[in-house]
Motif scaffolding. Structure first.
Motif, short mmCIF file in Angstrom:
data_model
loop_
_atom_site.label_atom_id
_atom_site.label_comp_id
_atom_site.label_asym_id
_atom_site.label_seq_id
_atom_site.Cartn_x
_atom_site.Cartn_y
_atom_site.Cartn_z
N UNK A 101 0.91 -1.08 -0.15
CA UNK A 101 -0.02 0.04 -0.06
C UNK A 101 0.89 1.22 -0.01
N UNK A 102 0.32 2.35 -0.40
CA UNK A 102 0.69 3.57 -0.46
C UNK A 102 0.11 4.50 0.35
N UNK A 103 0.41 5.82 0.99
CA UNK A 103 -0.22 6.54 1.83
C UNK A 103 -1.74 6.99 1.08
N UNK A 104 -1.48 7.00 -0.09
CA UNK A 104 -3.00 7.28 -0.89
C UNK A 104 -4.14 6.49 -0.61
N UNK A 105 -3.67 5.29 -0.44
CA UNK A 105 -4.83 4.05 -0.47
C UNK A 105 -5.63 4.37 0.81
N UNK A 106 -5.46 5.05 1.74
CA UNK A 106 -6.00 5.14 2.86
C UNK A 106 -7.02 6.37 2.90
N UNK A 107 -6.96 7.04 1.78
CA UNK A 107 -8.22 7.90 1.35
C UNK A 107 -8.80 7.72 0.20
N UNK A 108 -8.69 6.56 -0.22
CA UNK A 108 -9.38 6.10 -1.46
C UNK A 108 -10.61 5.34 -1.37
N UNK A 109 -11.68 5.78 -1.92
CA UNK A 109 -12.96 5.14 -1.85
C UNK A 109 -12.71 4.26 -3.17
N UNK A 110 -12.45 2.66 -3.07
CA UNK A 110 -12.02 1.95 -4.20
C UNK A 110 -13.22 1.80 -5.17
N UNK A 111 -14.48 1.46 -4.60
CA UNK A 111 -15.80 1.30 -5.36
C UNK A 111 -15.60 -0.21 -5.87
N UNK A 112 -14.60 -1.12 -5.39
CA UNK A 112 -14.75 -2.37 -6.15
C UNK A 112 -14.29 -3.31 -4.98
#
Length: 379
Positions: free
Chosen positions: A263-274
């Motif tokens: 994971x990268x830091x941006x993953x924790x702010x991402x709404x994956x919708x999948x």
């Protein structure tokens, strides 16, 4: 030219809203039942439009420009979805009339009484994603609560939305409610222009999906015993995992990592919708709360624990519209809360928070009844 037509849409909605203020609960109930009947009668036409939407969307999925999860939300024909949509209208109709309820009263002086009374918000602008049945849910809630609505759904379901909207307006023609109480717009450009028309539009809700878990925080003390079974179960259900370095280090060297990423830091702010989830190791509940309050959507967060004190600390400290203890975040839904239906889940901190049902579409006014009283008498 576009702006002129949108101004007219907004004016029409305002005029319809003004008329709705005077209609009775019986008027609104008749309209809901008429909408249900017309939708049932036009089921074949609606399904035909839905089938065309799905065919068009399937091409986008194959081209990689539309996600499979959004495609699934388009389908109005599978299972009992259409019947459930119609039942939702009846469920809303059976709810007590929310308008004109006195929520506060005070006698300020002899013959001078103050009342706080529930009333409609007015004109709603509601933007929602691919699920076409939402147009019916919102219509029923709006009319039950005495509001007019301008609706914008996902472009992937435009043919279905148009068929549903046409049926709704046809039904309203047989009632005292103006058909312009419910209007559909199609493009993002129209929404941008409508957002400037706050002279006519009172409230904008943007319901987006939704309540799937996006991040898993796991306590360091159970990392060695619980991580691998959790990862394996998620992998068996085709979930792509974004693991932090500490959790990655716990996987056996021979473990299949084809659906695992660092994971990268941006993953924790991402709404994956999948089918995707980020995973992070935390040392205690305080670190978990801090992480959620920094990166969460403020929608719904859950803790799984047998420790009641830890659960209470989590539920008190997490800043979200819903906080759960040993319960799935999929319960974050107006229907499951017993609201009949919802227009979305609000993460705002004023007016409405959490699943927005009838109550969230109401505001109130203060009514002061006197007998010639003037302020100087109280100075």
């Amino acid at each position: 030219m576009l702006k002129d037509s949108l101004v007219q849409i907004a004016i029409n909605a305002r005029e319809a809203s003004n008329k709705l203020q005077y209609l009775t609960a019986e008027d609104r109930s008749f309209a809901l039942n008429r909408i249900k009947a017309v939708l049932e009668n036009k089921k074949r036409d609606i399904f035909k439009a839905n089938e065309q939407d799905k065919q068009n969307a399937d091409k986008l999925v194959k081209a990689g420009t539309l996600s499979a999860s959004l495609f699934k939300r388009l389908d109005l024909e599978s299972g009992d979805k259409f019947a459930t949509m119609l039942q939702g209208i009846s469920d809303i109709d059976r709810l007590p009339d929310p308008i004109g309820q006195i929520t506060y009263s005070s006698k300020l002086d002899e013959g001078l009484e103050l009342f706080r009374v529930t009333c409609p918000v007015g004109v709603l602008l509601v933007i929602f994603e691919a699920r076409p049945e939402v147009v019916v849910n919102i219509t029923a809630l709006a009319l039950k609560s005495g509001n007019a609505a301008i609706l914008k759904g996902g472009k992937e379901s435009i043919l279905t939305l148009t068929a549903l909207s046409s049926a709704i307006q046809s039904a309203l023609n047989d009632t005292v409610i103006p058909p312009n109480a419910i209007q559909l717009v199609e493009t993002r450009e129209e929404i941008d222009a409508l957002l400037d028309l706050d002279k006519y539009i009172d409230l904008v809700n943007y319901p987006a999906a939704c309540n799937a878990a996006e991040t898993l925080l796991i306590h360091r003390s159970i990392l060695s015993s619980h991580l691998l079974p959790l990862v394996t179960a998620l992998q068996n259900n085709n979930v792509l995992l974004h693991l932090d370095q500490e959790s990655l280090s716990q996987l056996p060297p021979s473990y299949d990592t084809s659906r695992i990423q660092s994971c990268i830091p941006e993953d924790f702010d991402t709404e994956f919708l999948d089918l995707e989830m980020a995973v992070k190791v935390v040392s205690d509940v305080e670190e978990a709360i801090q992480h959620i309050n920094s990166h969460g959507s403020k929608h719904t967060d859950a803790i799984v624990t047998e420790n009641e004190q830890i659960a209470k600390r989590f539920m008190q400290g997490v800043d979200a519209a819903g906080v759960y203890w040993n319960a799935s975040t999929r319960f974050a839904d107006g229907f499951r809360y017993g609201f009949g239906a919802e227009v979305g889940v609000s993460t705002n901190k004023t007016h409405a928070r959490g699943p927005v049902g009838l109550e969230g579409l109401l505001i109130y006014k203060y009514k002061l009844c006197g007998n010639g009283h003037v302020v100087s008498e109280f100075e």
